[in-house]
Scaffold this active site. Structure first.
Site, short mmCIF file in Angstrom:
data_model
loop_
_atom_site.label_atom_id
_atom_site.label_comp_id
_atom_site.label_asym_id
_atom_site.label_seq_id
_atom_site.Cartn_x
_atom_site.Cartn_y
_atom_site.Cartn_z
N ASP A 1 0.74 -0.94 0.12
CA ASP A 1 0.21 -0.30 0.01
C ASP A 1 0.78 1.68 -0.01
O ASP A 1 0.64 2.66 -0.06
CB ASP A 1 -1.26 -0.13 1.14
CG ASP A 1 -0.59 0.02 2.62
OD1 ASP A 1 0.28 0.26 2.48
OD2 ASP A 1 -1.08 0.33 3.75
N ASP B 1 -0.86 -6.84 0.24
CA ASP B 1 -1.17 -5.55 0.86
C ASP B 1 -2.60 -5.01 1.41
O ASP B 1 -2.70 -4.41 0.60
CB ASP B 1 -0.22 -4.41 1.16
CG ASP B 1 0.68 -4.21 2.16
OD1 ASP B 1 0.47 -4.69 3.33
OD2 ASP B 1 1.12 -2.74 2.48
N LYS C 1 -0.39 -9.61 2.88
CA LYS C 1 0.08 -9.25 4.65
C LYS C 1 -1.51 -7.87 5.02
O LYS C 1 -1.51 -7.61 4.87
CB LYS C 1 1.45 -7.91 3.66
CG LYS C 1 1.75 -7.39 5.39
CD LYS C 1 2.81 -6.65 4.65
CE LYS C 1 3.67 -5.74 4.26
NZ LYS C 1 2.54 -4.70 5.06
N GLU D 1 -1.17 -5.38 8.38
CA GLU D 1 -0.39 -4.62 9.80
C GLU D 1 -0.65 -4.84 10.87
O GLU D 1 -2.48 -4.71 10.96
CB GLU D 1 -0.37 -3.48 9.78
CG GLU D 1 0.84 -3.14 7.99
CD GLU D 1 0.68 -1.07 8.36
OE1 GLU D 1 0.53 -0.20 8.79
OE2 GLU D 1 0.87 -1.43 6.70
N GLU E 1 9.24 -3.29 10.58
CA GLU E 1 9.57 -2.37 10.36
C GLU E 1 10.20 -0.78 11.16
O GLU E 1 9.67 -1.53 12.84
CB GLU E 1 9.06 -1.35 9.58
CG GLU E 1 8.88 -0.19 8.18
CD GLU E 1 8.29 0.02 7.60
OE1 GLU E 1 7.12 -1.00 7.42
OE2 GLU E 1 7.97 1.17 7.07
O1 KIV Z 1 3.62 -0.92 1.17
C1 KIV Z 1 4.65 -1.31 1.88
O2 KIV Z 1 5.33 -0.81 0.80
C2 KIV Z 1 4.91 -1.99 2.30
C3 KIV Z 1 6.36 -2.69 2.46
C4 KIV Z 1 7.52 -1.80 2.68
C5 KIV Z 1 7.13 -3.17 4.12
O3 KIV Z 1 4.40 -2.65 3.96
#
Ligand code: KIV
Length: 287
Positions: free
Chosen positions: A46, A85, A115, A117, A184
């Protein structure tokens, strides 16, 4: 092509102490190049809210936008594991919505995994998505969707209580069934402790040398995003300068009549051309 990198390959890589190389991608052309260059996994991050859309954070990015970019990227990826994401508010409201949205990444976006958070607080959501047979990658530390809670993009886990909380977060995510965890912007000693305390691989971004793998934003490593470059980025190319030079040369060639040249044009059949010219001649004499 080497064989497809899968969530099982993540596990094997950790067991065999082989580092995992991940990059982000947002479109077909770039995805194809980096897949062919041998990266293990590609994240449609994202972060596209910042590097593609020009926003100041990732918060405005929507599910439909993520699915669109994921589709584009998936058409260019053969070997790498493709991770979509989950954007802000696509998994935080209800578990049911989270599962449905994770499913969209797989069903519509062509992703192999998603993914999201958050640590302990997201464990039930992770569990539900994994129960739906969708592999989940966790993400803790500086989680950009929490920028307003953190008060900026700041290194996380420097204080003892926060560091302890992050170790617990990692364990809770592992227990909930994630196949890997992004760390991160955390001190590298803490990243090492976390890496040693879970069996799933840790993928660092600004988390130092001891993670099981690394991820960076492709626009950062290629020197295409100059608004802000974090300390943890290494720039492997300066495409901005290359593009500026190429575009200036193109403009100069157009203005100086050097482009297009004959080799850039399409020729017409001589008889057709002759006939068109004759028609033109006739019309002019009639006037
Ligand atoms: O959104 C993204 O690109 C990320 C990564 C940098 C881990 O979450």
């Amino acid at each position: 092509m080497d064989s497809k990198f899968t969530v099982k390959s993540f596990q094997t890589a950790k067991q065999q102490k082989q580092k995992i190389a991940m990059l982000t991608a947002y479109d077909y052309s770039m995805a194809r190049i980096i897949d062919e260059s041998g990266v293990d996994a590609i994240l449609v991050g994202d972060s596209l809210g910042m590097v593609v859309q020009g926003n100041e954070s990732t918060l405005p990015v929507t599910m439909d936008e993520m699915i669109y970019h994921c589709c584009c990227v998936s058409r260019g990826v053969k070997r790498a594991l493709l991770v979509g994401d989950m954007p802000f508010l696509s998994y935080q409201v209800t578990t049911e919505e989270a599962v449905r949205n994770a499913g969209r990444f797989v069903q519509e976006g062509g992703a192999d995994a998603v993914k999201l958070e958050g640590g302990k607080a997201m464990a039930d959501v992770v569990r539900a998505i994994v129960r739906a047979q969708i592999p989940v990658m966790g993400h803790i530390g500086l989680t950009p969707q929490s920028v307003n809670i953190f008060g900026g993009f700041k290194v996380q886990g420097k204080e003892e209580d926060r560091a302890r909380a992050l170790i617990e977060d990692a364990r809770a995510l592992e227990e909930a069934g994630v196949f890997a965890i992004v760390l991160e912007a955390v001190p590298e000693e803490l990243a090492k402790l976390i890496t040693e305390s879970v069996h799933v691989p840790t993928i660092g971004i600004g988390a130092g040398r001891w993670c099981d793998g690394q991820i960076l934003v492709v626009n950062d490593i290629l020197g295409m995003y100059s608004d802000f470059t974090p300390k943890f980025v290494r720039r492997y190319a300066n495409l901005k300068d290359t593009i500026v030079q190429a575009v200036a040369q193109y403009g100069g060639d157009v203005r100086a009549h050097r482009f297009p040249a004959r080799e850039n044009t399409f020729a017409m059949d001589a008889t057709v051309l002759e006939s068109l010219r004759a028609d033109g001649e006739e019309k002019r004499t009639a006037i």
